[in-house]
Structure formats: C-alpha cells, structure tokens
Enzyme design. Structure first.
Site, mmCIF file in Angstrom:
data_model
loop_
_atom_site.group_PDB
_atom_site.id
_atom_site.type_symbol
_atom_site.label_atom_id
_atom_site.label_comp_id
_atom_site.label_asym_id
_atom_site.label_seq_id
_atom_site.Cartn_x
_atom_site.Cartn_y
_atom_site.Cartn_z
ATOM 1 N N CYS A 143 0.841 -1.194 0.000
ATOM 2 C CA CYS A 143 0.000 0.000 0.000
ATOM 3 C C CYS A 143 0.881 1.252 0.000
ATOM 4 O O CYS A 143 1.658 1.458 -0.930
ATOM 5 C CB CYS A 143 -0.979 -0.031 1.163
ATOM 6 S SG CYS A 143 -2.342 1.156 0.966
ATOM 7 N N HIS A 164 -3.952 -4.340 -0.295
ATOM 8 C CA HIS A 164 -3.582 -5.034 0.948
ATOM 9 C C HIS A 164 -3.731 -6.538 0.732
ATOM 10 O O HIS A 164 -4.851 -7.056 0.770
ATOM 11 C CB HIS A 164 -4.498 -4.588 2.098
ATOM 12 C CG HIS A 164 -4.298 -3.183 2.522
ATOM 13 N ND1 HIS A 164 -3.397 -2.829 3.493
ATOM 14 C CD2 HIS A 164 -4.873 -2.030 2.107
ATOM 15 C CE1 HIS A 164 -3.430 -1.523 3.667
ATOM 16 N NE2 HIS A 164 -4.317 -1.012 2.835
ATOM 17 N N GLU A 204 -3.137 -8.953 2.682
ATOM 18 C CA GLU A 204 -3.664 -9.620 3.872
ATOM 19 C C GLU A 204 -5.168 -9.432 4.024
ATOM 20 O O GLU A 204 -5.802 -10.121 4.843
ATOM 21 C CB GLU A 204 -2.928 -9.121 5.121
ATOM 22 C CG GLU A 204 -3.317 -7.742 5.617
ATOM 23 C CD GLU A 204 -2.693 -6.580 4.866
ATOM 24 O OE1 GLU A 204 -2.882 -5.437 5.313
ATOM 25 O OE2 GLU A 204 -2.025 -6.816 3.836
#
Length: 205
Positions: free
Chosen positions: A79, A180, A182
C-alpha cells in the site's frame, strides 16, 4: 524470519498475522540488526507519504530499508509502503521517496469517487515469481494516490479504475503491492505466499 518494519505507520498486526498464517515466523521490529538479518522484509504503510518518510527518518530506518534493498534479499512494500519505494510523491506538497524504483506518486484526477476503495481485478502484464502459478482475480484497494513508474518493465500488474492503475511492481529483489494482500482473500494470500517463498525462510507449518 520475516521482518516487518515498525516505523509507527502501517497495518503491522494484520500483516504479521498473515505471514504467520502462511507458516512463517515474523517480527514487527525497528531493530536494524534484526531487520538486516531477516530472510525477507516487509514495509507496510497507512497514511500520508510525507509523514511516512519523516517517520522513517526519525526512526533511523530509511537507511536500513535502503541497505536491505541492496542486500539482494526480498523486500516487499504494501500500500503506502509500495509508494514509498518510488522517487517522489505530490501528496500534500512534494516529497522525496526511497527512490528504489524510478517514478512518481500522483493523485487520482477525475469526476469519480476518490479514494479508490473496494475490490478490483488484477491484470497481469508480464511473468514474475510473484505472480507464478496464479490466475488473475480480485484484490482489495484503498488509496487516493497512484504510482506512475518510469520504467514499464517494473510494472507487473495493473487494475482498472477509470484508467490503468499500478497494482504490482517489481525489479530484482524489490517488490510492491498497492492493495492489501492480507485483506484480499485467497488471491491476496497466494501473492503474499509467493513473496514469502522467495525469502528462503524456514516454514513452520
């Protein structure tokens, strides 16, 4: 071990947990020796570009990131962390970045919703170990600024948000993801897993 840079800005806990879910030991750390000894390193980031660079300077981690990048071991920016890898940003003024990859960070301009937020499909542009064995799919973005790389060879994947938007970059051992991983479901975790697989770290599954 995978080092996650702790410079006061970033989704440190969620990135650490994702690394551990994939079977690797992680350490959220600002200790230069621990970082430089790690098998791989992740530079996360949430917030403004200028603030992040100031935090890196004040925590004495800017030079550690640069030293790590020259070590040949894999480094991943996530990011804002990906944006920091580039030369400069126009976010709230003009700010110098880490300049590991040439290019600039510019604000989205147009009559559409900013920030770019939500699930968007990746389009793979060229082969990379980061994308190996994966199919194009959707990942989760939240950002108001986008990267314009100087070298198209550094651009591994884009998404479409009223224009092609840089999504994944890479050169040698330095990689970046604008989204992102995750928070991006199965594809995000597979992309993160591919990066961790490059790190030659011990798996604890």
């Amino acid at each position: 071990m995978i080092a996650i840079f702790d410079y006061g800005m970033g989704n440190l806990h969620s990135v650490s947990k994702a690394v551990e879910r994939l079977g690797y030991e992680s350490a959220v750390t600002s200790d230069p020796e621990q970082i430089l000894a790690a098998d791989g390193a992740i530079l996360p980031g949430v917030g403004a570009f200028g603030d992040a660079m100031q935090h890196l300077h004040e925590s004495n981690l800017r030079d550690v990131v640069l030293r790590y990048a020259t070590s040949g071991k894999p480094l991943l920016g996530i990011c804002l962390g990906m944006q920091l890898l580039f030369s400069r940003s126009e976010e709230h003024g003009s700010h110098e970045g880490l300049n590991l990859l040439p290019g600039e960070v510019v604000r989205f301009q147009g009559d559409y919703k900013i920030p770019h937020m939500g699930w968007n499909r990746l389009e793979f542009l060229q082969p990379s170990p980061l994308l190996g064995g994966l199919d194009e799919g959707y990942v989760y973005f939240v950002h108001s600024y986008r990267v314009k790389p100087e070298n198209q060879s550094d651009l591994l994947a884009v998404t479409d948000y009223y224009q092609p938007v840089t999504a994944v970059v890479g050169r040698d051992n330095v990689y970046g993801m604008q989204f992102h991983p995750e928070k991006s479901g199965e594809l995000g975790m597979k992309l993160l897993g591919n990066f961790l697989g490059l790190c030659k770290a011990e798996i604890h599954k």
